[in-house]
Design a protein around this motif. Structure first.
Motif, mmCIF file in Angstrom:
data_model
loop_
_atom_site.group_PDB
_atom_site.id
_atom_site.type_symbol
_atom_site.label_atom_id
_atom_site.label_comp_id
_atom_site.label_asym_id
_atom_site.label_seq_id
_atom_site.Cartn_x
_atom_site.Cartn_y
_atom_site.Cartn_z
ATOM 1 N N THR A 181 21.802 21.655 -21.631
ATOM 2 C CA THR A 181 21.407 20.591 -20.690
ATOM 3 C C THR A 181 19.889 20.440 -20.600
ATOM 4 O OG1 THR A 181 21.344 22.001 -18.699
ATOM 5 C CG2 THR A 181 23.489 21.131 -19.349
ATOM 6 N N PHE A 182 19.129 21.283 -21.335
ATOM 7 C CA PHE A 182 17.658 21.204 -21.283
ATOM 8 C C PHE A 182 17.150 19.830 -21.722
ATOM 9 C CE2 PHE A 182 16.684 26.047 -22.049
ATOM 10 C CZ PHE A 182 17.309 26.345 -20.853
ATOM 11 N N THR A 183 17.897 19.163 -22.608
ATOM 12 C CA THR A 183 17.422 17.897 -23.176
ATOM 13 C C THR A 183 17.747 16.689 -22.297
ATOM 14 O OG1 THR A 183 19.510 17.816 -24.401
ATOM 15 C CG2 THR A 183 17.571 18.639 -25.594
ATOM 16 N N LEU A 184 18.420 16.922 -21.172
ATOM 17 C CA LEU A 184 18.791 15.770 -20.341
ATOM 18 C C LEU A 184 17.566 15.062 -19.780
ATOM 19 C CD1 LEU A 184 21.768 17.134 -18.214
ATOM 20 C CD2 LEU A 184 21.810 15.124 -19.717
ATOM 21 N N PRO A 185 17.519 13.742 -19.884
ATOM 22 C CA PRO A 185 16.443 13.004 -19.214
ATOM 23 C C PRO A 185 16.541 13.205 -17.690
ATOM 24 C CG PRO A 185 17.738 11.568 -20.675
ATOM 25 C CD PRO A 185 18.454 12.869 -20.594
ATOM 26 N N ALA A 186 15.383 13.130 -17.010
ATOM 27 C CA ALA A 186 15.368 13.376 -15.555
ATOM 28 C C ALA A 186 16.362 12.480 -14.822
ATOM 29 C CB ALA A 186 13.954 13.157 -15.015
ATOM 30 N N PHE A 187 16.470 11.238 -15.261
ATOM 31 C CA PHE A 187 17.375 10.308 -14.568
ATOM 32 C C PHE A 187 18.827 10.794 -14.652
ATOM 33 C CE2 PHE A 187 20.263 6.664 -14.576
ATOM 34 C CZ PHE A 187 19.945 6.079 -13.358
ATOM 35 N N GLN A 188 19.246 11.265 -15.826
ATOM 36 C CA GLN A 188 20.632 11.736 -15.970
ATOM 37 C C GLN A 188 20.849 13.027 -15.186
ATOM 38 O OE1 GLN A 188 23.189 10.210 -17.054
ATOM 39 N NE2 GLN A 188 22.224 8.500 -18.124
ATOM 40 N N THR A 189 19.831 13.887 -15.175
ATOM 41 C CA THR A 189 19.932 15.110 -14.365
ATOM 42 C C THR A 189 20.138 14.732 -12.896
ATOM 43 O OG1 THR A 189 18.499 16.324 -15.876
ATOM 44 C CG2 THR A 189 18.713 17.211 -13.653
ATOM 45 N N ALA A 190 19.332 13.782 -12.426
ATOM 46 C CA ALA A 190 19.383 13.378 -11.017
ATOM 47 C C ALA A 190 20.705 12.674 -10.682
ATOM 48 C CB ALA A 190 18.202 12.461 -10.709
ATOM 49 N N ALA A 191 21.161 11.833 -11.586
ATOM 50 C CA ALA A 191 22.435 11.140 -11.343
ATOM 51 C C ALA A 191 23.581 12.149 -11.291
ATOM 52 C CB ALA A 191 22.686 10.092 -12.429
ATOM 53 N N GLY A 192 23.477 13.183 -12.125
ATOM 54 C CA GLY A 192 24.498 14.229 -12.114
ATOM 55 C C GLY A 192 24.490 15.007 -10.805
ATOM 56 N N LEU A 193 23.288 15.359 -10.327
ATOM 57 C CA LEU A 193 23.179 16.069 -9.045
ATOM 58 C C LEU A 193 23.758 15.228 -7.916
ATOM 59 C CD1 LEU A 193 19.531 17.334 -9.615
ATOM 60 C CD2 LEU A 193 21.496 18.844 -9.218
ATOM 61 N N THR A 194 23.470 13.935 -7.964
ATOM 62 C CA THR A 194 23.989 13.040 -6.927
ATOM 63 C C THR A 194 25.508 12.989 -6.978
ATOM 64 O OG1 THR A 194 21.996 11.702 -7.193
ATOM 65 C CG2 THR A 194 23.835 10.684 -6.017
ATOM 66 N N ASP A 195 26.050 12.857 -8.168
ATOM 67 C CA ASP A 195 27.506 12.764 -8.309
ATOM 68 C C ASP A 195 28.178 14.016 -7.752
ATOM 69 O OD1 ASP A 195 29.976 11.749 -9.038
ATOM 70 O OD2 ASP A 195 29.814 12.348 -11.133
ATOM 71 N N MET A 196 27.652 15.199 -8.132
ATOM 72 C CA MET A 196 28.334 16.421 -7.664
ATOM 73 C C MET A 196 28.231 16.561 -6.153
ATOM 74 S SD MET A 196 25.987 19.469 -9.353
ATOM 75 C CE MET A 196 25.807 18.752 -10.969
ATOM 76 N N PHE A 197 27.074 16.182 -5.584
ATOM 77 C CA PHE A 197 26.927 16.243 -4.127
ATOM 78 C C PHE A 197 27.943 15.303 -3.465
ATOM 79 C CE2 PHE A 197 24.756 15.463 -0.042
ATOM 80 C CZ PHE A 197 24.361 16.750 0.304
ATOM 81 N N CYS A 198 28.117 14.121 -4.068
ATOM 82 C CA CYS A 198 29.059 13.133 -3.498
ATOM 83 C C CYS A 198 30.506 13.611 -3.618
ATOM 84 C CB CYS A 198 28.874 11.777 -4.167
ATOM 85 S SG CYS A 198 27.311 10.991 -3.711
ATOM 86 N N HIS A 199 30.813 14.412 -4.638
ATOM 87 C CA HIS A 199 32.176 14.956 -4.742
ATOM 88 C C HIS A 199 32.476 15.875 -3.553
ATOM 89 C CE1 HIS A 199 32.041 14.170 -9.331
ATOM 90 N NE2 HIS A 199 32.304 13.090 -8.645
ATOM 91 N N LEU A 200 31.433 16.501 -3.012
ATOM 92 C CA LEU A 200 31.608 17.331 -1.817
ATOM 93 C C LEU A 200 31.724 16.461 -0.572
ATOM 94 C CD1 LEU A 200 28.949 20.021 -2.777
ATOM 95 C CD2 LEU A 200 31.443 20.263 -2.915
ATOM 96 N N LEU A 201 30.894 15.413 -0.501
ATOM 97 C CA LEU A 201 30.961 14.520 0.666
ATOM 98 C C LEU A 201 32.342 13.874 0.769
ATOM 99 C CD1 LEU A 201 27.498 12.661 0.366
ATOM 100 C CD2 LEU A 201 28.084 14.531 1.930
ATOM 101 N N GLU A 202 32.891 13.438 -0.368
ATOM 102 C CA GLU A 202 34.210 12.781 -0.355
ATOM 103 C C GLU A 202 35.268 13.706 0.229
ATOM 104 O OE1 GLU A 202 34.688 9.721 -0.963
ATOM 105 O OE2 GLU A 202 33.674 8.991 -2.766
ATOM 106 N N ARG A 203 35.078 15.010 0.026
ATOM 107 C CA ARG A 203 36.068 15.989 0.498
ATOM 108 C C ARG A 203 35.811 16.415 1.934
ATOM 109 N NH1 ARG A 203 35.780 17.002 -5.217
ATOM 110 N NH2 ARG A 203 37.915 17.168 -6.011
ATOM 111 N N PHE A 204 34.541 16.366 2.337
ATOM 112 C CA PHE A 204 34.165 16.886 3.664
ATOM 113 C C PHE A 204 34.517 15.895 4.776
ATOM 114 C CE2 PHE A 204 31.118 17.758 7.083
ATOM 115 C CZ PHE A 204 31.300 19.122 7.241
ATOM 116 N N PHE A 205 34.345 14.603 4.477
ATOM 117 C CA PHE A 205 34.559 13.586 5.513
ATOM 118 C C PHE A 205 35.930 12.945 5.345
ATOM 119 C CE2 PHE A 205 29.886 13.772 5.249
ATOM 120 C CZ PHE A 205 29.602 14.036 6.577
ATOM 121 N N ASP A 206 36.893 13.383 6.177
ATOM 122 C CA ASP A 206 38.210 12.741 6.170
ATOM 123 C C ASP A 206 38.758 12.806 7.587
ATOM 124 O OD1 ASP A 206 39.085 15.331 6.518
ATOM 125 O OD2 ASP A 206 40.135 15.488 4.608
ATOM 126 N N ASP A 207 40.060 12.598 7.752
ATOM 127 C CA ASP A 207 40.617 12.551 9.111
ATOM 128 C C ASP A 207 41.274 13.869 9.530
ATOM 129 O OD1 ASP A 207 42.772 12.499 7.441
ATOM 130 O OD2 ASP A 207 43.756 10.775 8.371
#
Ligand code: NZQ
Ligand code: ZN
Length: 394
Positions: A181-207
């Motif tokens: 993953t060393f060769t990942l452009p900063a944008f793809q690294t950041a988009a990946g971090l955002t996606d994984m964080f959102c996978h937690l948010l989707e699970r944390f906020f429910d009824d």
């Protein structure tokens, strides 16, 4: 705590150089002939595809290759892969890449075992018991598809992007070498971090109320992703931060961080409409825009849950006013994504008011086809709510 079923059959092989073990490990599993599937350029250019093929050769595992998977992978190449897999009689599919390649490989692995068109599974969501076994060599921590039960495929002719879940398509083997993953452009690294964080948010906020065993795991992953994000962006070749992020990306989406909860997934549905409308939109960047907008729209269903999230993840001090605390937590979320270099408005994604007006009603129709009349769990949403959230995101 709600009832649940959970299975995670993947063997994870993690660390420096592990991809060179793929031939030996596949041979141990009895593999005879593999379809090696990869993306547009990066895995070919870095020599990774050649290394994987050499490892298969050395172990006597035959292989055929199919490259060219684009981000937001499309059904046409999947169909090509299904035909190739059937013609060549392959018994394993090897994905060398990120979420897009893995999802395409999962779709091929399903399609190779059924008679009709594989898109039918995405339309009907029917269970498919027969799926070719899948191995993954991961090159970008983001979607978590290396451990997940889902695949998400676009159908450009229909203007659709939709998922298909099946425990049988969870990868059997996942090789995770952080150095890849060393060769990942900063944008793809950041988009990946955002996606994984959102996978937690989707699970944390429910009824569902508190499920401490699940919630504490989830919150700890959120804190980890947040802490590792600046380290990995500042030093793209720092092994430890890359390693923590890579393993976190898997844990965020393999399922454990949501067991016993209903989970929400409204924001992923809203984002998938964006990247179906404009296939150049990166999933994580779309989420960075849509998640804070969704939060602003729904937080009043349970401000205390948002206040708790703000305290646990961002260290916010309670003010005694749950509503104010919830709004601060939403501000922190948006600021976190912005600090990674992610867009915060649809406008920044290239969708201004005019473009949105032109696309919105069609997006709401496909959203309904994908998710039904009402969707989400924290707050049940209708097409009118979705319209309002897209407008908030402008
Ligand atoms: O195609 P190449 O040239 O390989 O370039 C890729 C691609 O352009 C590049 N890349 C990957 N590894 C690299 C690299 N560049 C340099 N060095 C490396 N080591 O990165 C770009 C993005 O790759 P992609 O596979 O699209 O990224 P990601 O893993 O974020 O996958 C996104 C897809 O996964 C779906 C998304 O909707 C989207 O279609 N999702 C799949 C999920 C699942 N199956 O469980 C869940 C997610 O929520 C998500 O929806
Ligand atoms: Zn995602």
């Amino acid at each position: 705590m709600e009832n649940f079923e959970f299975v995670s059959p993947t063997k994870f092989v993690f660390g420096r150089g592990v991809e060179t073990q793929i031939g030996e490990k596949l041979a141990q599993e009895g593999a005879r002939k593999a379809l090696v599937h990869f993306g547009g350029q990066s895995a070919r250019r870095s020599g990774l595809v050649d290394r994987v093929c050499a490892s298969l050769d050395a172990a006597g595992v035959e292989h055929v290759e199919l490259g060219g998977v684009r981000p937001n992978p499309e059904i046409t190449l999947v169909r090509e892969g299904v035909a190739l897999a059937k013609r060549e009689g392959v018994d394993w599919v090897v994905a060398v890449g990120g979420g897009s390649v893995i999802d395409s490989a999962k779709a091929i692995a399903n399609g190779a075992c059924i008679d009709g068109d594989v898109w039918e599974l995405f339309e009907t969501k029917r269970p498919n018991p027969d799926v070719l076994p899948i191995a993954v060599v991961l090159t970008i921590p983001a979607a978590g598809s290396e451990g997940s039960k889902n695949t998400v495929i676009s159908n450009d002719a229909l203007g659709r992007k939709t998922g298909y879940g099946n425990d049988r398509q969870r990868p059997r083997l996942a090789f995770m070498n952080p150095e890849l993953t060393f060769t990942l452009p900063a944008f793809q690294t950041a988009a990946g971090l955002t996606d994984m964080f959102c996978h937690l948010l989707e699970r944390f906020f429910d009824d569902v109320g508190a499920v401490p065993v699940t919630d504490n795991l989830n919150l700890s992953l959120m804190r980890t992703v947040r802490a590792e994000a600046p380290r990995v962006l500042a030093d793209p070749e720092g092994y430890d931060a890359r390693a923590n992020v890579m393993w976190a990306g898997m844990l965020c989406h393999q399922g454990l961080a949501g067991v016993g909860r209903h989970e929400d997934w409204a924001t992923h549905a809203l984002e998938h409409e964006l990247s179906a409308f404009d296939t150049s939109i990166t999933h994580g960047a779309g989420l960075a825009v849509m998640f804070p907008a969704w939060m602003e729209y729904v937080y009043d269903a349970n401000p205390a849950r948002f206040a708790f999230y703000g305290r646990e993840v961002f260290g916010l001090s309670p003010t005694g006013d749950a509503e104010a605390d919830a709004l601060s937590a939403i501000d922190e979320t948006r600021a976190f994504f912005a600090s990674l270099g992610m867009p915060t408005t649809l406008e920044e994604l290239g969708i201004g008011e005019e473009e949105l007006d032109g696309a919105l009603e069609k997006m709401l129709l496909t959203l309904r086809a994908n998710k039904g009349e009402a969707f989400g769990s924290f707050k049940k949403l209708t097409a009118d709510d979705a319209r309002a959230i897209y407008r908030l995101a402008l």
